[in-house]
Design a protein around this motif. Structure first.
Motif, PDB file in Angstrom:
ATOM      1  N   ARG A  19       0.820  -1.213   0.000  1.00  0.00           N
ATOM      2  CA  ARG A  19       0.000   0.000   0.000  1.00  0.00           C
ATOM      3  C   ARG A  19       0.856   1.267   0.000  1.00  0.00           C
ATOM      4  O   ARG A  19       0.363   2.351   0.287  1.00  0.00           O
ATOM      5  N   ASP A  20       2.162   1.137  -0.290  1.00  0.00           N
ATOM      6  CA  ASP A  20       3.033   2.319  -0.236  1.00  0.00           C
ATOM      7  C   ASP A  20       2.574   3.428  -1.185  1.00  0.00           C
ATOM      8  O   ASP A  20       2.576   4.614  -0.832  1.00  0.00           O
ATOM      9  N   GLN A  22      -0.454   4.066  -2.345  1.00  0.00           N
ATOM     10  CA  GLN A  22      -1.704   4.662  -1.866  1.00  0.00           C
ATOM     11  C   GLN A  22      -1.439   5.594  -0.694  1.00  0.00           C
ATOM     12  O   GLN A  22      -1.986   6.701  -0.617  1.00  0.00           O
ATOM     13  N   ILE A  23      -0.556   5.133   0.251  1.00  0.00           N
ATOM     14  CA  ILE A  23      -0.272   5.953   1.435  1.00  0.00           C
ATOM     15  C   ILE A  23       0.456   7.242   1.020  1.00  0.00           C
ATOM     16  O   ILE A  23       0.125   8.342   1.489  1.00  0.00           O
ATOM     17  N   SER A  26      -1.870   9.658  -0.630  1.00  0.00           N
ATOM     18  CA  SER A  26      -2.823  10.235   0.323  1.00  0.00           C
ATOM     19  C   SER A  26      -2.167  11.322   1.157  1.00  0.00           C
ATOM     20  O   SER A  26      -2.738  12.400   1.378  1.00  0.00           O
ATOM     21  N   LEU A  27      -0.933  11.066   1.645  1.00  0.00           N
ATOM     22  CA  LEU A  27      -0.235  12.071   2.452  1.00  0.00           C
ATOM     23  C   LEU A  27       0.037  13.340   1.645  1.00  0.00           C
ATOM     24  O   LEU A  27      -0.115  14.461   2.153  1.00  0.00           O
ATOM     25  N   ARG A 116      11.369   2.588   5.731  1.00  0.00           N
ATOM     26  CA  ARG A 116      10.024   2.185   6.150  1.00  0.00           C
ATOM     27  C   ARG A 116      10.096   1.290   7.393  1.00  0.00           C
ATOM     28  O   ARG A 116      11.085   0.516   7.549  1.00  0.00           O
ATOM     29  N   ALA A 120       4.594   9.989   8.911  1.00  0.00           N
ATOM     30  CA  ALA A 120       3.993  10.900   7.917  1.00  0.00           C
ATOM     31  C   ALA A 120       4.704  12.241   7.895  1.00  0.00           C
ATOM     32  O   ALA A 120       4.947  12.826   6.834  1.00  0.00           O
TER      33      ALA A 120
END
Length: 694
Positions: A19-20, A22-23, A26-27, A116, A120
């Motif tokens: 999900r990297d 997507q994250i 989003s950030l 990782r 955030a």
């Protein structure tokens, strides 16, 4: 030119596992940074361009991938661009402990690593830092573009002003010059041109002054501004003007001279000529002043002479205008005379024994013929006379003029003639060649006021290839040489110009050599002049050898003077846009017994030729609106091959480009009824001979 991205800055994300992606997207979205996700490495590379703010990619996406495409894109970036890459690595996989990650730094250049799982705040901080760095790159792009634009404008201004740019490094005397600057000093764009070369090409008399000016600028900082002579490699002397200012670095140290240069040779020469003229005028003014008290009559004589010179200049200008207008005048005037002469000739046949009417008609005819003669004289002045060209024996012509030449040049001049026993005839107008020879002999006499020898020679020369005005072929050269004062190069170049003369006022029109030159060109020959100051002048008239001999030519002429009436009545198509001339010509043809159909344009004539009626002959004017007579001839040849055609023209010569190889006869306006009948009989004889041969 692209602007600096702000809210529209885009980050490219490539994280194919988990999900990297997507994250990260989003950030970035939460802090107002737009982003796009690339599904695979090919799409990621395709999305890269100059307006991408930064790229986010996971280490494992690159671990086993071929990085050639990414590396090529990075190397191809503009000089202002260094795209930031954010690499997401696994825990403990930073570049300090991961050689593979270190390799990515070498390939991608501008790299930030985030291990990782990342916080955030850390990710956003790194992204914003990359965005700030990218914006500084965009600002550099704008500044570079502005500098390039300024450079282009400066270069355009220099080229428009024909200015050369140059720089001189004061530390090592390294000279840098533009192509225009090199040209000002007589060098090519690709030639080496050092500071030493610059000093050496300065005229020796100006070199010390130039070096002192350079020295003064170095010491005091005053602007460098100088004009001096330059000597080119070919030895020619020119003038250059140079301006420069002293350039200092940030510490105030004098480092360079930066300036421009210009070629001012033309300006300096003009100033010198003006200065010389002013000196002459000042001297003249002083000399009138000195003699005013005791020689007032001398002053009045000079004023009178000046007035005569000005009047002669005005007359020359008038004659030049006349010369330019004679072509059109001849055509229009000849057309008018055509109608007058034709109608008068016919009228004379119908007055019977009325002596008074015959006398009046004869007077009118004489006046019209004098008008035609006037037109020919105007054409002769303008070098467009209708020459009577035929085979001419120049040996016989020169020997026959010997007595006339001896009487014309006077007793102080000896004439020697060198004439071979046998020379081929030339294609020329005998009367015009005689006038040319007489004119050259008189010029030679005037060049030897104390007496001397004029040498007249004839020689045959083979011209192998085309040179200047001469086509390849055989020529007979008539040369006239003298032992006079001669002419310098500049005077010789002007000698054939109309109204140019070295003789004093009242002793020459300046038209002699100009007319001979015009005659030579009309005969498809040339006039060549060679002269040396103090030794004399040689004039050569080159005339092409004739393709027929004198005897056969004379036989043909005598035959045409008494033509045999063999034509008989004919059906003739007469084409002329001038109704008055068409009516006059038609009346003359009908009076000769022919049937005439009139057409007043080329289009109307082609309509008749394309119809069912047949014609024995077509007579057409040359100058007509819409379609010229020459264009009509070509079109008529396609409709009726072999149709005899007579082309009439008021011009002495047909314009350039008219092909005289179309087997057409020509009749000059104004023509008489007898001349018209003669040409018709000649065409009929030619047509009959060709038909019999076939």
């Amino acid at each position: 030119m692209a602007s600096i991205p702000n809210r529209d800055a885009v980050g490219i994300i490539h994280a194919p596992q988990g999900r990297d992606a997507q994250i990260a997207a989003s950030l970035l979205h939460e802090v107002g940074i737009k982003s796009r996700v690339a599904a695979d490495l090919k799409a990621f590379v395709a999305a890269l361009d100059d307006d991408v703010a930064f790229a986010v990619i996971t280490e494992e996406a690159l671990r086993s991938a071929d990085l050639g495409a990414i590396s090529a894109w990075i190397k191809a970036q503009p000089s202002w661009s260094d795209l930031p890459f954010i690499i997401l690595t696994s825990r403990g996989g930073g570049p300090e402990r991961n050689p593979a990650a270190a390799r990515l730094s070498e390939v991608l250049s501008n790299v930030s690593f985030i291990e990782r799982p990342f916080h955030a705040t850390t990710f956003i901080s790194v992204a914003r830092s990359a965005l700030r760095g990218r914006r500084r790159q965009y600002e550099a792009r704008l500044r570079m573009a502005a500098l390039d634009e300024g450079e282009r404008r400066l270069q355009t201004a220099l080229e428009a002003g024909r200015l050369g740019a140059w720089e001189l490094d004061l530390a090592n005397e390294l000279l840098t010059t533009s192509a225009t600057c090199k040209q000002i000093f007589g060098r090519g764009a690709g030639d080496a041109f050092t500071y030493k070369d610059l000093i050496n090409c300065v005229h020796p008399a100006d070199r010390n002054r130039m070096q002192e000016a350079i020295k003064a600028t170095k010491i005091t900082g005053v602007d460098y501004s100088i004009e001096h002579r330059t000597v080119w490699n070919d030895g020619s002397v020119h003038w250059a003007e140079l301006h420069a200012q002293l350039y200092r670095d940030r510490d105030g140290k004098k480092t360079k001279l930066i300036g421009v240069s210009a070629d001012i040779t033309a300006r300096v020469k003009a100033e010198e000529q003006q200065r010389e003229l002013n000196e002459i005028l000042e001297e003249k003014v002083a000399e009138r002043t000195r003699e005013l008290g005791r020689a007032h009559a001398v002053v009045m004589a000079e004023v009178s002479q000046r007035e005569r010179a000005e009047e002669q200049l005005r007359q020359a200008q008038k004659m030049e205008v006349i010369g330019q207008l004679t072509g059109g005048v001849a055509h229009d005037f000849n057309n008018l005379l055509m109608a007058v002469l034709g109608n008068l000739e016919l009228l004379r046949k119908h007055v019977g024994d009325d002596a008074k009417a015959v006398r009046l008609i004869e007077g009118a005819l004489q006046g019209a013929k004098r008008g035609a003669s006037l037109t020919q004289r105007l054409l002769a002045f303008a070098r467009r006379q209708d020459l009577h060209v035929g085979p001419v024996d120049l040996c016989k012509l020169v020997l026959g003029m010997k007595d006339l030449l001896n009487r014309s040049v006077g007793s102080t001049i000896l004439i020697e003639t060198l004439v071979p026993d046998h020379l081929p005839p030339v294609s020329a107008d005998a009367n015009q060649v005689e006038l040319a020879l007489l004119n050259l002999a008189l010029n030679a006499r005037d060049a030897m006021p104390g007496g001397g020898t004029i040498r007249i020679e004839l020689d045959e020369i083979e011209q192998i290839s085309r040179k200047d005005e001469l086509a390849a072929g055989r020529y007979v050269v008539l040369s006239v040489s003298d032992q006079g004062h001669g002419m310098d190069k500049e005077t010789l170049q002007k000698s054939i110009e109309p109204f140019f003369s070295t003789k004093e006022l009242g002793k020459g029109t300046g038209l002699g050599l100009s007319m001979i030159h015009g005659l030579a060109l009309q005969l498809k020959g040339d006039l060549k002049l060679a002269s040396t100051v103090g030794k004399g002048t040689r004039a050569e008239l080159w005339v092409p050898v004739s393709t027929s001999d004198v005897a056969s030519s004379e036989h043909r002429v005598s035959g045409l003077e008494n033509p045999v009436e063999i034509s008989g009545p004919k059906r003739i198509l007469l084409v002329d846009d001038d109704l008055l001339i068409a009516m006059s010509s038609a009346d003359m043809l009908v009076d000769l017994g022919h049937e005439v159909v009139e057409a007043h344009s080329g289009k109307e004539a082609l309509g008749y030729l394309g119809g069912a009626d047949a014609f024995d002959l077509m007579i057409t004017d040359y100058s007509m609106p819409g379609m010229t007579g020459f264009e009509l001839v070509k079109a008529a040849r396609e409709l009726v091959p072999g149709l005899p055609i007579l082309l009439a023209s008021g011009y002495a010569e047909l314009p350039p480009g008219v092909d005289l190889d179309l087997d057409i006869a020509r009749l000059g306006k104004p023509y008489t009824q007898q001349q018209l009948a003669l040409e018709i009989d000649r065409l009929a004889a030619t047509t009959t001979a060709v038909s019999s041969f076939r």
